[in-house]
Design a protein around this motif. Structure first.
Motif, PDB file in Angstrom:
ATOM      1  N   VAL A   1      -0.176   1.816  -5.963  1.00  0.00           N
ATOM      2  CA  VAL A   1       1.184   1.619  -5.462  1.00  0.00           C
ATOM      3  C   VAL A   1       1.531   2.715  -4.461  1.00  0.00           C
ATOM      4  CG1 VAL A   1       3.608   1.654  -6.130  1.00  0.00           C
ATOM      5  CG2 VAL A   1       1.968   0.363  -7.494  1.00  0.00           C
TER       6      VAL A   1
ATOM      7  N   ASP B   1      -1.396  -5.237  -6.438  1.00  0.00           N
ATOM      8  CA  ASP B   1      -0.491  -4.111  -6.224  1.00  0.00           C
ATOM      9  C   ASP B   1      -0.120  -3.918  -4.752  1.00  0.00           C
ATOM     10  OD1 ASP B   1      -1.719  -4.050  -8.665  1.00  0.00           O
ATOM     11  OD2 ASP B   1      -1.959  -1.877  -8.740  1.00  0.00           O
TER      12      ASP B   1
ATOM     13  N   VAL C   1       3.654  -4.443  -3.058  1.00  0.00           N
ATOM     14  CA  VAL C   1       4.427  -3.338  -2.506  1.00  0.00           C
ATOM     15  C   VAL C   1       4.672  -3.522  -1.008  1.00  0.00           C
ATOM     16  CG1 VAL C   1       4.353  -0.875  -1.965  1.00  0.00           C
ATOM     17  CG2 VAL C   1       3.720  -1.688  -4.245  1.00  0.00           C
TER      18      VAL C   1
ATOM     19  N   PHE D   1      -0.546  -1.239 -12.461  1.00  0.00           N
ATOM     20  CA  PHE D   1       0.753  -1.724 -12.003  1.00  0.00           C
ATOM     21  C   PHE D   1       1.104  -3.051 -12.670  1.00  0.00           C
ATOM     22  CE2 PHE D   1       3.106  -4.003  -8.489  1.00  0.00           C
ATOM     23  CZ  PHE D   1       4.314  -3.362  -8.710  1.00  0.00           C
TER      24      PHE D   1
ATOM     25  N   ALA E   1       7.873   0.773  -7.627  1.00  0.00           N
ATOM     26  CA  ALA E   1       8.046  -0.518  -6.989  1.00  0.00           C
ATOM     27  C   ALA E   1       9.482  -0.997  -7.156  1.00  0.00           C
ATOM     28  CB  ALA E   1       7.079  -1.531  -7.587  1.00  0.00           C
TER      29      ALA E   1
END
Lengths: 289, 278, 405
Positions: free
Chosen positions: A117, A225, A229, B210, B230
């Motif tokens: 991330v 991910d 993002v 995640f 996020a």
């Protein structure tokens, strides 16, 4: 017949790991297969009923799914092929560098270790017109993450940056296996640098290359991910994982989402089997032995 | 090869090392720079901030979600690491040291798990966790992390064990130690670098994840840093808290970078050298 | 102190390979017993079975009559020295020596006393606080020995303990092991592929091949009367020369001449050791001229000259080793030799002597040990002789020793 002590001890020691792995993979996959045969929407839990393969039909006839498959494949094929070349170069640098070998090896581990991330954010900021520096280079007159091809570029760049080190480390392990005597012998036999690399090093590294390709391809197919993002799936960049996630946990449609999950599972397994078959010979299991 | 050639080669390698350093470091340097710039300088395009402020770090820690997420991340990743290494040691020992039916099947299964797509299970896990009360708990994340990292742990540990001179374990057993004692007193100390490597990699996986964090948690109770980051992002469409995100990113990156630096050090690599043969 | 008895020991690996087959051995209390054989003969597997690191597929190991089957290696109170020494690299020498005692729960005070004792015996006092990585090969070897003696085991098991040392150190440590065994008197099983170690150290020994015991006995018995062709060829350096002997009544005809052979009416395989071949007449001369150095003339002259095989051979290669010379020779045609030397016996039935072999057969080669002072040069044709009683006869099919065995 008496079961030898060694057998029982072996099973006993592996049992906890087997249970732990099965609890989070085998069982849920079977559960997903079952759920995928039902209409099961958490917003309307009472409407649950068996629908057979209807969910699969829905997924396989939807444009969203096929666009996602295309996006996933584009990202996977591009990033893995660039990573293979770049990773090989990096592996050679780590293997051969006369100076700063330790520095290189440490530096290379950093992208690998960084939270995905964070990596995705870092690259997003770098390409952002206000906070970034790439816009200043004047390659593109619009924000990168507003155009499909450049959005793909950023996503793929991020993937490459983040996972090339992993590829390079696997390849480095392969390089270390090439016996120095074989290379010296080839040199005595008059092989040039390039010939030594392509005729001696590469063939001997084949198992390592196969393993690296296998792991990275399978990993890239799961991409989630970075896209989440950077674009949240906009501009046609939505990969299959994101489709599954949205259906399951945003729409809370467990039946339909499970069908997507099962299809992804089949896709990944198929890719893995294809790579192993395609390369032939060198078993990935070899890496375990 | 002449001296000049060598000097040239050294120059070449220095340049190469520099390229690698820039490759690995630039994006991180950029995010560090963003986290230190005052809001007004955010768009100046300078890598080295003209003015440095720690205000964003203060802001991040003032936000109650972030310290909670940090605590969750640390706790969950640590627990997953301890468990994965413990189970991995047992399984790797069996795989390397014992011959038993099903050994190859076990290895094949582990390999399959290593390639497993998490999205294939988040649905059922989400459903199941909510029913059994694991949703939004530490255990609810520790378990998937443990399972999905076990193959990696077993792989690394098995490789480390395989490199050990097994005569040492045999000697220990002749000297009166049980298998367990030999494992604890001889094998584990000698395989320490491998154990450390396995632990670090499991930790990184758990720290980085995640998708599970996003899917199986919802509150400060168990939500980890990547999910919170996020979440920051999505909070406001028009004015993104870039500096705060950058600061949080730096904070969450520090532990793994430190681990990598420690891990790379040659941890007593020479310990076994000389145990067997010259 | 213990007698170790192996009964019907067999070991089959899960892939089907047989490592050890039906081994019966008794290792007496206090003796140094050597298991000798080429690599892969099963000698190390046998040692691992004795110590309990491997379980036999069949048979029993007993110590002083008590069966050890299923007993953990650590509970057998045996000590083992590994080829790799297996010194724990993360412990100091002192900790290494103390490890078996610590595991056994020996109190610290006694532990220290016994470590000091073992260290003194092996002259390790100076090294006690060193790390294994800083030790030389010979020092490591001594640490491994020290760890073995520290717990007063019922038996020492040594698995090729000297093979990682250089030649000079090996000789030194060999003597040290012999001294140690004499001093402690502990039953010792010693595995090696080196015949010099076996012959010099063993009270008794067993030769193994392909998982089976070929012969057990004292070194003199095994060397002097090898039970079969394998043992005969394995022991001795340079090795025994083998040749075919064609049956002719009670006699066999060899490329070297005629000799009386035991066994049935078939052909035999005959072995000759290099040290049993000498220059013709040297023995008689030695006794007749009463040379001041009695060792030179081998044995006293045979009373019956017919028990002597005399033949002519061309010297192809001389290996001068200082203390002795080995001559690789090619035996000349038998007829010329028989007429020239006149030692060959006539056939009683008057039939012509059979040819030494099918014509075109390769000439018989042989190694002979000559005195280092011998004037013989390469290319010379010399007369050699060997006493018939020095010949070893084997069944060509089974390889078993014929006659006096």
């Amino acid at each position: 017949m008496r079961i030898p002590r060694e057998h029982r001890l072996g099973w006993l020691l592996c049992a906890p790991a087997v249970l732990a792995m099965a609890a989070v993979t085998a069982y849920p996959v079977l559960a997903a297969v079952r759920l995928s045969l039902y209409r099961y929407d958490l917003r309307f839990p009472d409407a649950r009923r068996f629908v057979g393969l209807h969910n699969y039909l829905t997924v396989l006839t939807s444009a969203v799914w096929w666009k996602a498959v295309a996006a996933t494949l584009v990202i996977t094929l591009t990033s893995v092929s660039v990573e293979l070349v770049l990773g090989m170069a990096l592996a050679l640098v780590m293997h051969r560098a006369l100076v700063g070998r330790r520095t290189v090896r440490t530096a290379v581990l950093v992208p690998y270790a960084v939270v995905t991330v964070v990596a995705a954010l870092a690259w997003r900021f770098a390409f952002n017109p206000t906070t970034g520096f790439v816009q200043g280079l004047g390659i593109l007159d619009r924000p990168w993450l507003s155009v499909s091809w450049s959005a793909f570029t950023i996503i793929i760049l991020t993937e490459i940056w983040k996972t090339t080190p992993f590829m390079a480390l696997l390849l480095l392990a392969g390089l270390a296996l090439v016996p120095g005597d074989a290379l010296r012998a080839a040199r005595v036999d008059g092989a040039s640098r390039a010939q030594r690399f392509f005729r001696v090093t590469l063939p001997l590294m084949k198992p390592a290359i196969l393993v690296a390709l296998l792991f990275r391809t399978v990993d890239a197919l799961r991409i989630f991910d970075t896209v989440f993002v950077q674009t949240r799936g906009a501009l046609g960049t939505q990969p299959v994982s994101l489709v599954g996630y949205d259906t399951l946990l945003v729409s809370l449609n467990l039946g339909l989402g499970s069908a997507v999950s099962v299809l992804i599972f089949v896709l990944v397994t198929g890719a893995a089997v294809a790579i192993v078959r395609g390369m032939g010979g060198a078993l990935p299991e070899a890496s375990f032995r | 090869m002449s001296d000049r050639g060598t000097a040239l080669e050294r120059l070449f390698w220095r340049a190469t090392v520099l390229v690698v350093l820039v490759y690995a470091g630039l994006p991180l340097a950029w995010i560090v720079s963003l986290s230190l710039k005052p809001a007004a300088d955010l768009g100046d395009g300078h890598l080295v901030p003209r003015h440095v402020t720690l205000a964003h770090y203060g802001a991040v820690f003032a936000n109650p979600h972030f310290p909670a997420a940090l605590r969750n991340s640390l706790g969950i990743a640590t627990l997953a690491t301890l468990l994965a290494v413990a189970l991995g040691v047992l399984a790797a020992y069996a795989v390397v040291r014992l011959r038993f039916p099903g050994r190859r099947l076990f290895l094949g299964g582990a390999l399959a798990v290593a390639m497993f797509p998490p999205v294939a299970v988040i649905g059922p896990l989400f459903d199941l966790w909510r029913r059994v009360g694991l949703y939004d708990t530490w255990a609810g994340l520790v378990l998937p992390y443990l399972s999905l990292t076990l193959p990696l742990a077993i792989w690394i540990l098995a490789a480390a064990f395989r490199d050990l001179p097994w005569d040492l374990e045999r000697a220990a057993r002749v000297d009166g130690a049980t298998r367990l004692q030999a494992l604890r007193k001889i094998i584990l100390p000698l395989a320490a670098p491998g154990v450390a490597a396995a632990a670090v990699l499991v930790f990184i996986f758990a720290w980085n994840d995640f998708m599970f964090a996003l899917s199986l948690t919802s509150t400060d109770h168990a939500r980890t840093v990547p999910a919170v980051l996020a979440f920051f992002t999505g909070a406001s469409r028009f004015q993104q808290p870039t500096s705060a995100i950058a600061a949080a990113s730096v904070v969450v990156t520090i532990p793994v970078v430190v681990l990598v630096l420690l891990f790379q050090r040659p941890i007593v690599a020479g310990l076994t050298a000389g145990a067997v043969k010259g | 102190m213990a007698t170790i008895t192996l009964k019907g020991i067999g070991k089959r690996f899960s892939r089907g390979a047989v490592a050890v087959r039906n081994v019966d051995l008794e290792i007496h209390d206090g003796e140094l017993f050597v298991l000798l054989g080429p690599s892969g003969c099963g000698k190390s597997t046998l040692l691992n079975i004795i110590v309990g690191l491997e379980e036999p597929t069949s048979g029993t190991v007993s110590v002083d009559g008590r069966s050890m089957n299923g007993v953990e290696p650590g509970k057998r109170n045996m000590a083992m020295v590994f080829q790799s020494y297996a010194i724990y690299p993360h412990m100091s020498v002192r900790e290494n020596l103390a490890f078996p005692l610590r595991i056994a729960g020996v109190p610290a005070e006694e532990r220290e006393r016994r470590v000091a004792e073992a260290a003194e015996i092996l002259e390790l006092e100076e090294l006690l606080d060193r790390r294994p990585a800083t030790l030389s090969g010979g020092q490591r070897q001594r640490v491994a020995m020290g760890r073995a003696i520290v717990r007063n085991p019922v038996a020492f098991l040594l698995d090729e303990p000297l093979s990682n040392l250089d030649a000079r150190l090996r000789g030194q440590m060999r003597a040290e092991i012999a001294r140690l065994h004499r001093r402690l008197g502990t039953t010792t099983v010693y595995v090696t592929h080196d015949q010099t170690e076996a012959l010099t150290l063993a009270d008794r020994m067993a030769v193994l091949n392909r998982g089976e015991v070929q012969q057990a006995g004292t070194p003199r018995e095994v060397y002097g009367r090898p039970a079969n062709r394998f043992v005969a060829g394995f022991l001795g350096s340079p090795p025994m020369t083998f040749m075919r002997g064609e049956r002719d009544g009670d006699d066999v005809v060899l490329p070297l001449g005629r000799a009386t052979a035991p066994g049935g009416g078939s052909d035999v395989e005959v072995g000759v050791r290099p040290e049993d071949v000498r220059e013709a007449g040297s023995a008689t001369r030695a006794s007749a001229d009463a040379l001041p150095r009695p060792g030179v003339g081998q044995a006293e002259a045979p009373s019956d000259p017919s028990a002597l095989l005399r033949f002519r051979a061309r010297v192809e290669l001389l290996e001068w080793l200082g203390a002795e010379t080995y001559a690789h020779v090619e035996v000349e045609e038998q007829d010329a030799r028989a007429e020239g030397a006149g030692w060959g016996r006539k056939r009683e039935d008057g039939r012509p002597r059979p040819e030494p072999g099918p014509s075109g057969e390769r000439p018989q080669r042989l190694v002979a040990r000559l005195s280092p002072g011998s004037p013989v040069k390469e290319g010379d044709v010399v007369d050699l002789e060997v006493e018939a009683r020095r010949l070893h006869f084997f069944d060509p099919d089974t390889g078993a020793r014929l006659g006096d065995a």
